[in-house]
Design an enzyme around this catalytic site. Structure first.
Site, PDB file in Angstrom:
ATOM      1  N   HIS A 126       0.816  -1.216   0.000  1.00 40.30           N
ATOM      2  CA  HIS A 126       0.000   0.000   0.000  1.00 40.30           C
ATOM      3  C   HIS A 126       0.849   1.265   0.000  1.00 40.30           C
ATOM      4  O   HIS A 126       0.418   2.300  -0.492  1.00 40.30           O
ATOM      5  CB  HIS A 126      -0.964   0.003   1.196  1.00 40.30           C
ATOM      6  CG  HIS A 126      -2.161  -0.847   0.971  1.00 40.30           C
ATOM      7  ND1 HIS A 126      -3.369  -0.330   0.568  1.00 40.30           N
ATOM      8  CD2 HIS A 126      -2.339  -2.189   1.062  1.00 40.30           C
ATOM      9  CE1 HIS A 126      -4.237  -1.309   0.436  1.00 40.30           C
ATOM     10  NE2 HIS A 126      -3.636  -2.449   0.727  1.00 40.30           N
ATOM     11  N   ASP A 127       2.049   1.188   0.545  1.00 35.26           N
ATOM     12  CA  ASP A 127       2.901   2.375   0.580  1.00 35.26           C
ATOM     13  C   ASP A 127       3.809   2.485  -0.640  1.00 35.26           C
ATOM     14  O   ASP A 127       3.936   3.550  -1.217  1.00 35.26           O
ATOM     15  CB  ASP A 127       3.748   2.392   1.847  1.00 35.26           C
ATOM     16  CG  ASP A 127       4.451   3.727   2.022  1.00 35.26           C
ATOM     17  OD1 ASP A 127       3.744   4.752   2.098  1.00 35.26           O
ATOM     18  OD2 ASP A 127       5.683   3.750   2.048  1.00 35.26           O
ATOM     19  N   ASP A 132       7.176   6.254   0.622  1.00 32.14           N
ATOM     20  CA  ASP A 132       7.302   7.516   1.352  1.00 32.14           C
ATOM     21  C   ASP A 132       6.793   7.410   2.789  1.00 32.14           C
ATOM     22  O   ASP A 132       6.766   8.388   3.518  1.00 32.14           O
ATOM     23  CB  ASP A 132       6.563   8.632   0.622  1.00 32.14           C
ATOM     24  CG  ASP A 132       5.084   8.355   0.439  1.00 32.14           C
ATOM     25  OD1 ASP A 132       4.594   7.318   0.956  1.00 32.14           O
ATOM     26  OD2 ASP A 132       4.415   9.160  -0.218  1.00 32.14           O
ATOM     27  N   SER A 154       3.887   7.209   3.805  1.00 34.42           N
ATOM     28  CA  SER A 154       2.652   7.966   4.015  1.00 34.42           C
ATOM     29  C   SER A 154       1.555   7.118   4.644  1.00 34.42           C
ATOM     30  O   SER A 154       0.670   7.641   5.311  1.00 34.42           O
ATOM     31  CB  SER A 154       2.164   8.565   2.696  1.00 34.42           C
ATOM     32  OG  SER A 154       1.890   7.539   1.764  1.00 34.42           O
ATOM     33  N   GLU A 205      -4.115   8.845   4.638  1.00 35.87           N
ATOM     34  CA  GLU A 205      -4.213   7.656   3.792  1.00 35.87           C
ATOM     35  C   GLU A 205      -4.467   6.409   4.642  1.00 35.87           C
ATOM     36  O   GLU A 205      -5.218   5.518   4.255  1.00 35.87           O
ATOM     37  CB  GLU A 205      -2.888   7.518   3.027  1.00 35.87           C
ATOM     38  CG  GLU A 205      -2.720   6.294   2.213  1.00 35.87           C
ATOM     39  CD  GLU A 205      -1.336   6.202   1.577  1.00 35.87           C
ATOM     40  OE1 GLU A 205      -1.041   5.139   1.028  1.00 35.87           O
ATOM     41  OE2 GLU A 205      -0.557   7.170   1.630  1.00 35.87           O
TER      42      GLU A 205
END
EC number: 1.11.1.7
Length: 76
Positions: free
Chosen positions: A7-8, A15, A17, A29
């Site tokens: 997913h990242d 990053d 996130s 997110e």
């Protein structure tokens, strides 16, 4: 951990996130509907590793470094 990594890193760029929590005026997110099924203990592993590394070598290792290395090590 693999799902966090996917997913990242595989959807845009690595990053970290996915590790950011929502704030009152910022929906993160991590809290998007598609990510609610991500294992919360994986987030805890990253947070714990970051704390330990910051005590050992401050401002040296990023959360994305931890995510990548943890995924590599846990998938072997």
């Amino acid at each position: 951990m693999l799902r966090l990594f996917f997913h990242d890193c595989l959807t845009n760029s690595c990053d970290a996130s996915i590790l950011i929590s929502s704030m009152p005026f910022n929906f993160a997110e991590r809290d998007a509907d598609i990510n609610l099924s991500l294992p919360r203990d994986a987030f805890d592993v990253i947070a714990h590793a970051k704390i330990v590394l910051e005590l050992t070598c401050p401002k040296t290792v990023s959360c994305v470094n931890i995510l990548v290395v943890a995924t590599r090590d846990l998938s072997m």
